[in-house]
Design a protein around this motif. Structure first.
Motif, PDB file in Angstrom:
ATOM      1  N   ALA A   1       0.834  -1.208   0.000  1.00  0.00           N
ATOM      2  CA  ALA A   1       0.000   0.000   0.000  1.00  0.00           C
ATOM      3  C   ALA A   1       0.867   1.256   0.000  1.00  0.00           C
ATOM      4  O   ALA A   1       0.542   2.243  -0.672  1.00  0.00           O
ATOM      5  N   GLU A   2       1.967   1.210   0.736  1.00  0.00           N
ATOM      6  CA  GLU A   2       2.865   2.363   0.775  1.00  0.00           C
ATOM      7  C   GLU A   2       3.505   2.598  -0.588  1.00  0.00           C
ATOM      8  O   GLU A   2       3.627   3.745  -1.046  1.00  0.00           O
ATOM      9  N   GLU A   3       3.889   1.516  -1.245  1.00  0.00           N
ATOM     10  CA  GLU A   3       4.490   1.644  -2.575  1.00  0.00           C
ATOM     11  C   GLU A   3       3.474   2.160  -3.583  1.00  0.00           C
ATOM     12  O   GLU A   3       3.808   2.963  -4.465  1.00  0.00           O
ATOM     13  N   MET A   4       2.228   1.733  -3.472  1.00  0.00           N
ATOM     14  CA  MET A   4       1.192   2.239  -4.370  1.00  0.00           C
ATOM     15  C   MET A   4       0.953   3.732  -4.132  1.00  0.00           C
ATOM     16  O   MET A   4       0.701   4.483  -5.092  1.00  0.00           O
ATOM     17  N   ALA A   5       1.058   4.162  -2.899  1.00  0.00           N
ATOM     18  CA  ALA A   5       0.911   5.591  -2.606  1.00  0.00           C
ATOM     19  C   ALA A   5       2.053   6.375  -3.230  1.00  0.00           C
ATOM     20  O   ALA A   5       1.854   7.461  -3.794  1.00  0.00           O
ATOM     21  N   ASP A   6       3.265   5.815  -3.155  1.00  0.00           N
ATOM     22  CA  ASP A   6       4.420   6.461  -3.782  1.00  0.00           C
ATOM     23  C   ASP A   6       4.253   6.493  -5.304  1.00  0.00           C
ATOM     24  O   ASP A   6       4.607   7.477  -5.959  1.00  0.00           O
ATOM     25  N   LEU A   7       3.719   5.404  -5.842  1.00  0.00           N
ATOM     26  CA  LEU A   7       3.472   5.346  -7.284  1.00  0.00           C
ATOM     27  C   LEU A   7       2.476   6.411  -7.704  1.00  0.00           C
ATOM     28  O   LEU A   7       2.647   7.080  -8.729  1.00  0.00           O
ATOM     29  N   ASP A   8       1.434   6.582  -6.923  1.00  0.00           N
ATOM     30  CA  ASP A   8       0.424   7.583  -7.238  1.00  0.00           C
ATOM     31  C   ASP A   8       1.015   8.990  -7.206  1.00  0.00           C
ATOM     32  O   ASP A   8       0.757   9.807  -8.113  1.00  0.00           O
ATOM     33  N   ALA A   9       1.827   9.271  -6.194  1.00  0.00           N
ATOM     34  CA  ALA A   9       2.450  10.597  -6.087  1.00  0.00           C
ATOM     35  C   ALA A   9       3.359  10.861  -7.279  1.00  0.00           C
ATOM     36  O   ALA A   9       3.355  11.967  -7.852  1.00  0.00           O
ATOM     37  N   ALA A  10       4.120   9.860  -7.679  1.00  0.00           N
ATOM     38  CA  ALA A  10       5.012  10.034  -8.829  1.00  0.00           C
ATOM     39  C   ALA A  10       4.219  10.160 -10.121  1.00  0.00           C
ATOM     40  O   ALA A  10       4.513  11.003 -10.977  1.00  0.00           O
TER      41      ALA A  10
ATOM     42  N   ALA B   1      -0.977  11.560 -14.452  1.00  0.00           N
ATOM     43  CA  ALA B   1      -1.606  10.254 -14.368  1.00  0.00           C
ATOM     44  C   ALA B   1      -1.872   9.917 -12.900  1.00  0.00           C
ATOM     45  O   ALA B   1      -1.619  10.727 -12.009  1.00  0.00           O
ATOM     46  N   THR B   2      -2.357   8.717 -12.659  1.00  0.00           N
ATOM     47  CA  THR B   2      -2.592   8.234 -11.299  1.00  0.00           C
ATOM     48  C   THR B   2      -2.124   6.789 -11.209  1.00  0.00           C
ATOM     49  O   THR B   2      -1.928   6.115 -12.227  1.00  0.00           O
ATOM     50  N   ALA B   3      -1.979   6.319  -9.989  1.00  0.00           N
ATOM     51  CA  ALA B   3      -1.611   4.918  -9.796  1.00  0.00           C
ATOM     52  C   ALA B   3      -2.677   4.001 -10.383  1.00  0.00           C
ATOM     53  O   ALA B   3      -2.369   2.926 -10.920  1.00  0.00           O
ATOM     54  N   ALA B   4      -3.927   4.414 -10.297  1.00  0.00           N
ATOM     55  CA  ALA B   4      -5.005   3.589 -10.851  1.00  0.00           C
ATOM     56  C   ALA B   4      -4.851   3.416 -12.362  1.00  0.00           C
ATOM     57  O   ALA B   4      -5.138   2.345 -12.903  1.00  0.00           O
ATOM     58  N   GLN B   5      -4.414   4.461 -13.046  1.00  0.00           N
ATOM     59  CA  GLN B   5      -4.217   4.366 -14.497  1.00  0.00           C
ATOM     60  C   GLN B   5      -3.023   3.488 -14.842  1.00  0.00           C
ATOM     61  O   GLN B   5      -3.016   2.813 -15.876  1.00  0.00           O
ATOM     62  N   LEU B   6      -1.997   3.492 -13.990  1.00  0.00           N
ATOM     63  CA  LEU B   6      -0.809   2.674 -14.235  1.00  0.00           C
ATOM     64  C   LEU B   6      -0.997   1.237 -13.768  1.00  0.00           C
ATOM     65  O   LEU B   6      -0.210   0.360 -14.142  1.00  0.00           O
ATOM     66  N   ASP B   7      -2.018   0.987 -12.974  1.00  0.00           N
ATOM     67  CA  ASP B   7      -2.189  -0.316 -12.326  1.00  0.00           C
ATOM     68  C   ASP B   7      -2.139  -1.508 -13.282  1.00  0.00           C
ATOM     69  O   ASP B   7      -1.564  -2.545 -12.945  1.00  0.00           O
ATOM     70  N   PRO B   8      -2.724  -1.426 -14.506  1.00  0.00           N
ATOM     71  CA  PRO B   8      -2.692  -2.598 -15.394  1.00  0.00           C
ATOM     72  C   PRO B   8      -1.330  -2.857 -16.034  1.00  0.00           C
ATOM     73  O   PRO B   8      -1.146  -3.887 -16.694  1.00  0.00           O
ATOM     74  N   LEU B   9      -0.382  -1.944 -15.894  1.00  0.00           N
ATOM     75  CA  LEU B   9       0.893  -2.082 -16.584  1.00  0.00           C
ATOM     76  C   LEU B   9       1.797  -3.100 -15.908  1.00  0.00           C
ATOM     77  O   LEU B   9       1.751  -3.291 -14.697  1.00  0.00           O
ATOM     78  N   ARG B  10       2.643  -3.735 -16.709  1.00  0.00           N
ATOM     79  CA  ARG B  10       3.705  -4.548 -16.143  1.00  0.00           C
ATOM     80  C   ARG B  10       4.700  -3.616 -15.445  1.00  0.00           C
ATOM     81  O   ARG B  10       4.843  -2.435 -15.817  1.00  0.00           O
ATOM     82  N   PRO B  11       5.420  -4.109 -14.451  1.00  0.00           N
ATOM     83  CA  PRO B  11       6.327  -3.228 -13.703  1.00  0.00           C
ATOM     84  C   PRO B  11       7.362  -2.514 -14.563  1.00  0.00           C
ATOM     85  O   PRO B  11       7.681  -1.342 -14.319  1.00  0.00           O
ATOM     86  N   TRP B  12       7.881  -3.178 -15.605  1.00  0.00           N
ATOM     87  CA  TRP B  12       8.904  -2.539 -16.434  1.00  0.00           C
ATOM     88  C   TRP B  12       8.339  -1.323 -17.155  1.00  0.00           C
ATOM     89  O   TRP B  12       9.012  -0.288 -17.275  1.00  0.00           O
ATOM     90  N   LEU B  13       7.101  -1.415 -17.630  1.00  0.00           N
ATOM     91  CA  LEU B  13       6.510  -0.309 -18.371  1.00  0.00           C
ATOM     92  C   LEU B  13       6.084   0.816 -17.431  1.00  0.00           C
ATOM     93  O   LEU B  13       6.189   1.995 -17.779  1.00  0.00           O
ATOM     94  N   ALA B  14       5.641   0.469 -16.253  1.00  0.00           N
ATOM     95  CA  ALA B  14       5.329   1.496 -15.263  1.00  0.00           C
ATOM     96  C   ALA B  14       6.585   2.296 -14.917  1.00  0.00           C
ATOM     97  O   ALA B  14       6.528   3.515 -14.731  1.00  0.00           O
ATOM     98  N   SER B  15       7.715   1.608 -14.849  1.00  0.00           N
ATOM     99  CA  SER B  15       8.977   2.303 -14.577  1.00  0.00           C
ATOM    100  C   SER B  15       9.281   3.330 -15.653  1.00  0.00           C
ATOM    101  O   SER B  15       9.716   4.454 -15.359  1.00  0.00           O
ATOM    102  N   LEU B  16       9.049   2.969 -16.897  1.00  0.00           N
ATOM    103  CA  LEU B  16       9.302   3.903 -17.987  1.00  0.00           C
ATOM    104  C   LEU B  16       8.346   5.088 -17.931  1.00  0.00           C
ATOM    105  O   LEU B  16       8.719   6.222 -18.237  1.00  0.00           O
ATOM    106  N   GLN B  17       7.107   4.837 -17.540  1.00  0.00           N
ATOM    107  CA  GLN B  17       6.147   5.922 -17.402  1.00  0.00           C
ATOM    108  C   GLN B  17       6.632   6.950 -16.375  1.00  0.00           C
ATOM    109  O   GLN B  17       6.589   8.159 -16.603  1.00  0.00           O
TER     110      GLN B  17
END
Length: 315
Positions: free
Chosen positions: A126-135, A141-157
């Motif tokens: 949950a903490e990592e998802m909060a960090d993802l959302d902030a970034a 964008a939001t963490a919810a929009q990135l949620d379906p992505l594989r981790p490698w592609l989320a990193s590029l985003q």
């Protein structure tokens, strides 16, 4: 998240930490930019400038030069020895021959970049998802929009924001500049890999390695400017050992798999290609990511295992 936006991010970004190290050695990840790359190398830096090596036999001369794939517009790195070596070449070799050619990248992203059945929220805390959302919110964008992505592609985003915020521009990267200069000569331009191969290296890593990449990016999201600054300083002053610490050793400690996939394995393949090139004749200028030319598993080390000596040019 629309696929056209994902593609744009893949073409123009890189992350920090272990992910930054990986993508500094994969120019296809930031190959296209709305700003045209300049043809002339920027002013000379203080000190010796970036390192340059040469490989010679009876009828061949191969220059080996490392670049950083994104730079601030004002970063000085040109030297007379690099200019002279570049001008003397009969042909030019890069990681990929045509940075604008992204054939195969989009289908790869569609096939390996999205997994709604295994969302990021099922892999991160949950903490990592909060960090993802902030970034993510720094790029609209939001963490919810990135949620379906594989981790490698989320990193590029996430990288789009960190690099833009730090003021680094793909069009000013060393490979972009040298590609433009090579094209202006009309001489042959060749590549060791394709854009889809480079993205595939990252996409085909295990989920654990992808998560290590994403977590590194989240942890150090706000440190991109400082981290890139240290890497660029080491590169532009010819501090090869410093580059090894910042790129190779950092990556190996965070993800041995990523280190093998992005550095060791590719250096082995490139060494084979360079050995074949050396068996011919003529002069070639070879330019690859600077991280490939530092450390125990460097391209020079792989060439030495094949009985090929590389000599650093110091004047």
């Amino acid at each position: 998240m629309r696929f056209d936006r994902l593609t744009a991010c893949v073409r123009s970004t890189l992350t920090v930490g272990a992910a930054l190290s990986a993508l500094l050695m994969a120019p296809s990840a930031m190959a296209q930019s709305s700003v045209a790359a300049p043809v002339a190398v920027t002013a000379a830096p203080e000190g010796s400038g970036p390192a340059l090596w040469v490989i010679k036999d009876a009828d061949s001369t191969l220059y080996l030069f490392g670049t950083v794939h994104v730079l601030k517009p004002e970063t000085p790195w040109g030297t007379a020895r690099v200019d002279q070596a570049f001008a003397s070449a009969d042909e030019y070799w890069f990681e990929i021959a045509d940075l604008a050619n992204q054939d195969g990248v989009m289908p790869l992203i569609q096939a390996k970049g999205v997994s709604p059945d295994r969302p990021l929220s099922s892999l991160l805390t949950a903490e990592e998802m909060a960090d993802l959302d902030a970034a993510a919110r720094t790029v609209g964008a939001t963490a919810a929009q990135l949620d379906p992505l594989r981790p490698w592609l989320a990193s590029l985003q996430l990288a789009l924001a960190s690099i833009a915020k730090a003021g680094y521009v793909p069009a000013n990267g060393g490979d972009q500049v040298l590609h433009a200069r090579a094209a202006a000569t009309g001489k042959p331009i060749k590549g060791f890999e394709t854009a889809s191969q480079q993205i595939g290296f990252i996409a085909d890593m295990s989920e654990d390695a992808q998560l290590a990449m994403l977590r590194s990016g989240l942890k150090e999201f706000d440190q991109a400017d400082a981290m890139l600054g240290r890497m660029v300083t080491a590169w532009s002053t010819g501090d090869v050992d410093g580059l090894d610490v910042l790129i190779g050793q950092e990556m190996k400690s965070e993800s041995p798999e990523m280190y093998a996939v992005m550095l060791t394995n590719r250096n082995e393949t490139w060494a084979d290609q360079i050995q074949t090139l050396l068996a011919g004749s003529g002069t070639a200028f070879i330019s690859v990511g600077a991280g490939h030319l530092a450390g125990a598993d460097s391209l020079q080390s792989k060439l030495a295992q094949r009985g090929i000596t590389t000599t650093r040019i110091t004047d």
